[in-house]
Design an enzyme around this catalytic site. Structure first.
Site, mmCIF file in Angstrom:
data_model
loop_
_atom_site.group_PDB
_atom_site.id
_atom_site.type_symbol
_atom_site.label_atom_id
_atom_site.label_comp_id
_atom_site.label_asym_id
_atom_site.label_seq_id
_atom_site.Cartn_x
_atom_site.Cartn_y
_atom_site.Cartn_z
ATOM 1 N N TRP A 135 0.855 -1.193 0.000
ATOM 2 C CA TRP A 135 0.000 0.000 0.000
ATOM 3 C C TRP A 135 0.894 1.248 0.000
ATOM 4 C CZ3 TRP A 135 -2.070 2.600 4.883
ATOM 5 C CH2 TRP A 135 -3.057 3.559 4.567
ATOM 6 N N ASP A 216 -0.625 -5.848 9.410
ATOM 7 C CA ASP A 216 -1.626 -4.850 9.041
ATOM 8 C C ASP A 216 -2.880 -5.623 8.631
ATOM 9 O OD1 ASP A 216 -3.165 -2.783 8.147
ATOM 10 O OD2 ASP A 216 -1.734 -2.039 6.662
ATOM 11 N N LYS A 252 -13.226 -1.280 6.183
ATOM 12 C CA LYS A 252 -13.799 -2.158 5.165
ATOM 13 C C LYS A 252 -14.840 -3.109 5.750
ATOM 14 C CE LYS A 252 -10.445 -0.629 2.398
ATOM 15 N NZ LYS A 252 -9.559 0.334 2.985
#
Length: 406
Positions: A135, A216, A252
């Site tokens: 990311w 993560d 999310k």
């Protein structure tokens, strides 16, 4: 007119991911399609607020005893406890032995930043290894936190899968004690995850080299549709009794993007160490933002504490995951039907919100110019931005880009 004291400030480039949306918004085309940003959309292309979230919010609003006082520096205690339990499992020995400290942070980004700053101040090895690619915000967050960022091989463009050998070699030659960032599941941007057997090899290597894992976890439950399956890699590392860090986001999996709800957990060897670590995490957080916001964390705690709401959440979560998996199959079949050159099976092998298509920046530019399809230049598309209605348009664009612009 006197010159501004800021006259030397140069205009910064647009964020490559958020910049996609800016360009998309300016395009007047009725067929335009935004596959850049990682946020879930319904089949109608609309943002979704989960009905269980609406329900939780309603109960919070109706509770006249609720006030808007500051939370403690570490956040909402019940939220922290339930977040650790969600990712580590209800029967996790580390939780039972009080070896886990959890602090509420500003979603995944904030959790990574607080964890990074804590490591820069209190850990002997200031190097963090991140997967290549990862990311876009990861290197920036850790660099600004005071760590030195290096990368390890992860994605193999030739197979559009995992470069497992490269990963093992790079982590094998990392200095003892280095921090290793691992995507818990649904690797962003590639959608390529190790198998359970590969995870076990990674775990053994990391523990034998005395590396420190920093997970993560932005997609628990959102990748496979199962909260437990998506947490398995993390649980393997915690089960061996070793230490690790873990950033969680509810953006999310509960659709709480703009509420900025997340948690940082640090699993320690003893409860005494965990208590001391938490005292230092407070010193990182206090001058950064004092304490976290109350609303989003209260929504999460309301859902996680109530058995019926929790069950309803798992059903809605699986529906989101299933829709994304179905989009993968539809896109794969559409490309197959068009006879698009190349092997596109990686679309259905990859998992989570994103697919790394393997398209190059020229092909992406062609698709934007000719088909009004917006995505990041590395060929990453957000599967959640697709619908049955828009799959044919995307398949046409990919087919044209591959056959004409290659």
């Amino acid at each position: 007119m006197a010159d501004s004291v800021f006259h030397h400030v140069v205009r910064a480039p647009e964020d490559p991911i958020l910049g996609v949306t800016v360009a998309y918004n300016k395009d007047p085309s009725p067929v335009k399609l935004n596959l850049g940003v990682g946020a879930y959309r319904t089949e109608e292309g609309k943002p979704l607020v989960l009905s269980v979230v609406r329900q939780a919010e309603q109960s919070l609003v109706n509770d006249a005893s609720r006030v808007k006082e500051y939370l403690p520096i570490v956040g909402l205690a019940e939220f922290n406890k339930l977040s650790a339990k969600l990712i580590l499992g209800a029967d996790c020995p580390a939780i039972q032995e009080n070896r886990v400290t959890t602090v509420q942070c500003l979603s995944g980004t904030g959790s990574l930043r607080v964890g990074g700053e804590f490591l820069a101040r209190h850990y002997h090895e200031r190097t963090i290894y991140i997967p290549k690619p990862t990311w876009g915000n990861h290197p920036k967050v850790f660099t600004l936190a005071g760590l030195s960022v290096k990368d390890y091989r992860y994605y193999d463009p030739a197979t559009r899968g995992l470069d497992f050998q490269g990963l093992l070699e790079d982590l094998g030659s990392a200095p003892s004690g280095a921090v290793v960032l691992l995507h818990a599941c649904a690797h962003n941007p590639t959608g390529v995850d190790p198998t359970v057997e590969q995870w076990e090899q990674i775990r053994q290597l990391i523990r034998s080299k005395k590396l420190l894992p920093f997970f993560d976890s932005a997609y628990q439950g959102f990748a496979s549709g199962s909260l437990d399956a998506d947490a398995q890699p993390v649980r393997m590392f915690v089960a061996d009794g070793g230490e690790c860090l873990l950033a969680q986001s509810y953006a999310k999996n509960m659709g709480l993007y703009g509420e900025r709800v997340g948690a940082l957990s640090i699993v320690c060897k003893t409860s005494d160490v965990a208590g001391r670590v938490e005292s230092q995490l407070k010193l990182v957080i206090r001058p950064m933002y004092s304490n976290p916001p109350i609303h989003g964390a209260s929504i999460v705690a309301t859902i996680l504490r109530d058995k019926d709401m929790y069950n309803e959440w798992t059903i809605e979560l699986k529906a989101m995951a299933d829709r994304i998996i179905s989009m993968r199959h539809q896109l794969f079949e559409a490309l197959k039907a068009r006879g698009t050159p190349g092997d596109w099976s990686h679309i259905i092998k990859q998992i989570g919100m994103f697919t790394f298509t393997g398209l190059n920046s020229e092909q992406v530019a062609y698709m934007t110019r000719e088909y009004h399809i917006y995505m990041t230049s590395d060929g990453r598309i957000s599967m959640a931005g697709l619908s049955s209605r828009t799959v044919p348009h995307l398949a046409d664009a990919i087919h044209a880009a591959v056959t004409r612009a290659s």
